[in-house]
Write a protein that holds these residues in place. Structure first.
Motif, PDB file in Angstrom:
ATOM      1  N   GLU A 163      18.294 -47.461   5.004  1.00  0.00           N
ATOM      2  CA  GLU A 163      17.744 -47.923   6.267  1.00  0.00           C
ATOM      3  C   GLU A 163      17.822 -46.810   7.317  1.00  0.00           C
ATOM      4  OE1 GLU A 163      20.000 -49.483   4.493  1.00  0.00           O
ATOM      5  OE2 GLU A 163      19.180 -51.458   3.986  1.00  0.00           O
TER       6      GLU A 163
ATOM      7  N   ILE B  57      20.680 -49.164  11.557  1.00  0.00           N
ATOM      8  CA  ILE B  57      21.346 -50.458  11.355  1.00  0.00           C
ATOM      9  C   ILE B  57      21.934 -50.868  12.697  1.00  0.00           C
ATOM     10  CG2 ILE B  57      23.205 -51.706  10.169  1.00  0.00           C
ATOM     11  CD1 ILE B  57      22.785 -49.854   7.778  1.00  0.00           C
TER      12      ILE B  57
ATOM     13  N   LYS C 222      26.904 -48.179   4.362  1.00  0.00           N
ATOM     14  CA  LYS C 222      26.171 -48.943   3.365  1.00  0.00           C
ATOM     15  C   LYS C 222      25.822 -50.317   3.939  1.00  0.00           C
ATOM     16  CE  LYS C 222      27.035 -49.897  -1.501  1.00  0.00           C
ATOM     17  NZ  LYS C 222      28.132 -49.937  -2.451  1.00  0.00           N
ATOM     18  N   HIS C 223      24.587 -50.740   3.699  1.00  0.00           N
ATOM     19  CA  HIS C 223      24.187 -52.063   4.183  1.00  0.00           C
ATOM     20  C   HIS C 223      24.464 -53.080   3.075  1.00  0.00           C
ATOM     21  CE1 HIS C 223      20.757 -54.991   5.323  1.00  0.00           C
ATOM     22  NE2 HIS C 223      21.898 -55.361   5.862  1.00  0.00           N
TER      23      HIS C 223
ATOM     24  N   LYS D 159      23.533 -56.220   2.033  1.00  0.00           N
ATOM     25  CA  LYS D 159      22.474 -57.172   2.387  1.00  0.00           C
ATOM     26  C   LYS D 159      22.922 -58.619   2.235  1.00  0.00           C
ATOM     27  CE  LYS D 159      18.819 -53.992   1.309  1.00  0.00           C
ATOM     28  NZ  LYS D 159      18.579 -53.229   0.120  1.00  0.00           N
ATOM     29  N   ASP D 160      23.563 -58.923   1.101  1.00  0.00           N
ATOM     30  CA  ASP D 160      23.928 -60.313   0.831  1.00  0.00           C
ATOM     31  C   ASP D 160      24.905 -60.873   1.859  1.00  0.00           C
ATOM     32  OD1 ASP D 160      22.331 -60.122  -1.325  1.00  0.00           O
ATOM     33  OD2 ASP D 160      23.950 -59.852  -2.801  1.00  0.00           O
TER      34      ASP D 160
ATOM     35  N   GLY E   7      25.245 -59.617   4.944  1.00  0.00           N
ATOM     36  CA  GLY E   7      24.774 -59.374   6.304  1.00  0.00           C
ATOM     37  C   GLY E   7      25.732 -58.478   7.080  1.00  0.00           C
TER      38      GLY E   7
ATOM     39  N   LYS F  15      20.345 -56.415  13.270  1.00  0.00           N
ATOM     40  CA  LYS F  15      19.033 -56.262  12.650  1.00  0.00           C
ATOM     41  C   LYS F  15      18.876 -54.878  12.015  1.00  0.00           C
ATOM     42  CE  LYS F  15      16.750 -55.118  17.002  1.00  0.00           C
ATOM     43  NZ  LYS F  15      15.949 -55.588  18.095  1.00  0.00           N
ATOM     44  N   ILE F  16      17.820 -54.750  11.226  1.00  0.00           N
ATOM     45  CA  ILE F  16      17.569 -53.497  10.513  1.00  0.00           C
ATOM     46  C   ILE F  16      16.240 -52.932  11.006  1.00  0.00           C
ATOM     47  CG2 ILE F  16      17.060 -52.526   8.202  1.00  0.00           C
ATOM     48  CD1 ILE F  16      19.897 -53.535   8.377  1.00  0.00           C
TER      49      ILE F  16
END
Lengths: 121, 509
Positions: free
Chosen positions: B386, B389, B424-425, B427-428, B430, B507-508
């Motif tokens: 991304e 972030i 590191k994002h 995702k699961d 959030g 948000k991304i």
């Protein structure tokens, strides 16, 4: 013509240093040690920018700005706060009173003060 | 049959017997009766039959019965022998009448109840044994009763002792039962809440206490108006100059909840001392900042050559002085931050900030320092896919937290070591995870629990002469947690440490 900078600061050493630094940079530098003298000097010389300390005897920085706000001519002069602290409430108050920038003395050095001045005038 | 023959016959019979005339006088007695009674026949004849019996009254009744009865009468009686022995016997009486029905006297036949006597003895023996056993049992029972009584007294004494302890306990104690009714309080509670008599408040439910006793209002609101909720060591300012530390513990016995115990500790004094200490530190730190900033500025100007040129030697000394001054500024800033955290005075101004940008800025400063200080550390920054972030953050505070983490990695990693920062994002979840891995001296395992506490310094850092205030991680933890984040670490001595913190993603981009 050289730009006029007024430094209102009670700490003698800082006053002397900044005065020297400003002059070396080609500014016309004026220094006073408290808010009362500061306001007199503003009226007298009409500086292009003011470097203002907050905690000072007799009249502090916020009071100086409050009085400047009441005067249309003084109101337009850009002010940069130089202080030993930087509490969020203080920053808010300074913004309300129209300060352009704020720097904490322990975090900056004289060279960086010059850069901040250049961003304003 | 001649009389002589009859007498001989009678004497040879195994049964003892005698013949008694209507007046009760013995007329004849056979040999077996002599043997049984010890009297000679000649001694017995002419005597009243009473002589042979122990029960004198009964024999009178017996004689009367015999004279009136047409049939044989049988009775158990006690025979009184000549030597005063008592012999249990069965007597059978048989009245004799002539043809006209006139009473002529009676036979008495005696048979010894030998078995009976022994049986009686056995019985008596058994009775004695039983009686003894019974006595013993009753004594034992008395002992048991005594023990029970003593136990009861002991229990009561213990209970009284416990009650006395509770009553005089220096901390306020309240007990609410399952129905949230206040069932017991100690004296300290009366003192804290200004309640003259306990019975005024006992048995009251939480809403009643809330409505009727204003002094209880802040506490009940704090505990929960309908149900007392479990808490651990939370502060409550009950009124001006009275700060309590409240702990609420569920009381459970054999897996059944009995109620809730509320413990109130007056910590006003501690708080005042803490406040004074904080104020002192705060004032001292502010006072120190002024001269330290003057020193900083003077040194900087001299080093920048604003006050004339310097010799190499002057420069080296001044640079060292400048660094020392910077360290002091840092320490004072840390102390100020800690006092602010302690007093809850840190104000967070959350805005949308790009965490990648903040981290990059901090890392750039350290990369430069590594070169300046000849540490030659290898900095690696692994960015996520991304571009941005966005997190809700107070930029300056988050900057400070990450700076403290990198600062540790920087200081505790020897020359030529590696520092790797990964963003590191997740995702699961959030969340955005940032890790700072170093190849430094690590934290000894036994000290790892204290890492985030104030003034913690691992023993190996002192040995290796690495500078630090022991405040950086305490500050970092408080900042991260104030951003709803988490912070943790893994470390092995002499191998390195990895610190992690995660923050919720807004948000991304």
């Amino acid at each position: 013509m050289a730009k006029k900078i007024l430094l209102i600061e009670d700490e003698e050493l800082i006053r002397n240093l900044l005065e020297k630094k400003l002059k070396m940079e080609g500014y016309e530098a004026f220094v006073v040690e408290n808010g009362v003298k500061g306001l007199e000097k503003i009226k007298e010389i009409k500086p292009d920018l003011i470097l203002l300390d907050i905690v000072m005897p007799q009249k502090g920085g916020f009071e100086v700005m409050e009085e400047m706000q009441k005067d249309d001519e003084m109101k337009s002069i850009p002010v940069i706060i130089i202080s030993n602290s930087g509490q969020p409430v203080e920053l808010d108050r300074a913004k309300e009173l129209g300060a352009k920038d704020w720097l904490i003395k322990t975090e900056f050095d004289p060279q960086e003060v010059l850069e901040k001045i250049k961003r304003q005038i | 049959m001649s009389e002589e023959y009859i007498n001989e016959l009678l004497d040879s019979l195994p049964l003892s017997f005698c013949f008694v005339n209507p007046l009760g006088v013995i007329v004849n007695a056979n040999n077996p009766l002599q043997n049984l009674t010890g009297y000679l026949t000649t001694e017995m004849v002419g005597k009243n039959i009473d002589v042979l019996f122990f029960e004198k009254e009964e024999i009178e009744i017996f004689k009367k019965e015999i004279s009136e009865s047409q049939e044989k009468i049988e009775k158990e009686m006690t025979l009184l022998a000549k030597d005063k022995r008592k012999i249990l016997i069965r007597v059978i009486a048989s009245g004799q009448r002539d043809k006209k029905g006139n009473f002529n006297g009676y036979f008495l036949i005696f048979s010894e109840i030998k078995g009976k006597e022994e049986f009686q003895k056995e019985l008596e023996k058994e009775v004695k044994q039983k009686t003894k056993a019974l006595k013993e049992s009753s004594l034992a029972l008395l002992n048991i009763l005594d023990d029970v009584e003593q136990s009861r007294l002991l229990a009561e004494r213990e209970k009284n002792k416990t009650l006395a302890v509770i009553e005089n306990f220096p901390e306020g104690l309240l007990f609410f039962n399952k129905e949230n009714k206040l069932t017991s309080v100690n004296f300290k509670i009366q003192e804290i809440f200004g309640i003259k008599k306990k019975k005024l408040i006992l048995g009251k439910k939480t809403p009643d206490l809330l409505n009727k006793y204003p002094s209880f209002t802040p506490l009940i609101k704090f505990l929960g108006e309908d149900e007392v909720k479990t808490t651990h060591r939370k502060e409550l300012e009950l009124k001006k100059d009275l700060i309590l530390e409240v702990s609420v513990i569920p009381v459970v016995s054999k897996q059944e909840k009995l109620g809730t115990l509320v413990i109130l500790r007056n910590i006003t004094r501690e708080k005042i001392v803490e406040r004074l200490k904080s104020e002192f530190v705060s004032i001292a730190a502010h006072q120190l900042r002024t001269p330290l900033s003057s020193i900083k500025w003077v040194l900087k100007m001299i080093l920048d050559g604003d006050l004339g040129s310097l010799t190499q030697e002057q420069r080296i000394f001044l640079e060292k002085t400048y660094k020392g001054n910077e360290k002091m500024i840092r320490l004072i800033n840390d102390l100020l931050n800690v006092t602010k955290i302690e007093e809850g005075r840190i104000v967070y101004r959350l805005q949308e900030e790009d965490i990648i940008k903040i981290i990059k800025e901090v890392m750039d400063v350290f990369k430069e320092q590594s070169i300046i200080q000849n540490k030659n550390l290898k900095f690696e920054f692994i960015k996520p896919e991304e571009e941005k972030i966005i997190v809700q953050a107070d930029r300056e505070k988050l900057f400070l937290a990450f700076q403290n983490l990198i600062d540790n990695a920087f200081h505790y990693t020897p020359i030529g070591g590696n520092i790797k920062v990964v963003v590191k994002h997740l995702k699961d979840e959030g969340m955005v995870l940032t890790s700072i891995q170093d190849s430094g001296i690590g934290i000894p395992e036994e000290q790892q629990k204290r890492v985030f506490t104030r003034f913690f310094r691992a023993t190996n850092t002192i040995k290796e002469n690495v500078e630090g205030t022991g405040l950086g991680l305490f500050i970092a933890k408080n900042i991260i947690e104030s951003h709803d984040g988490k912070i943790w670490f893994e470390s092995k001595e002499n191998q390195g440490s990895s610190f992690y913190f995660s923050l919720p993603v807004k948000k991304i981009i």
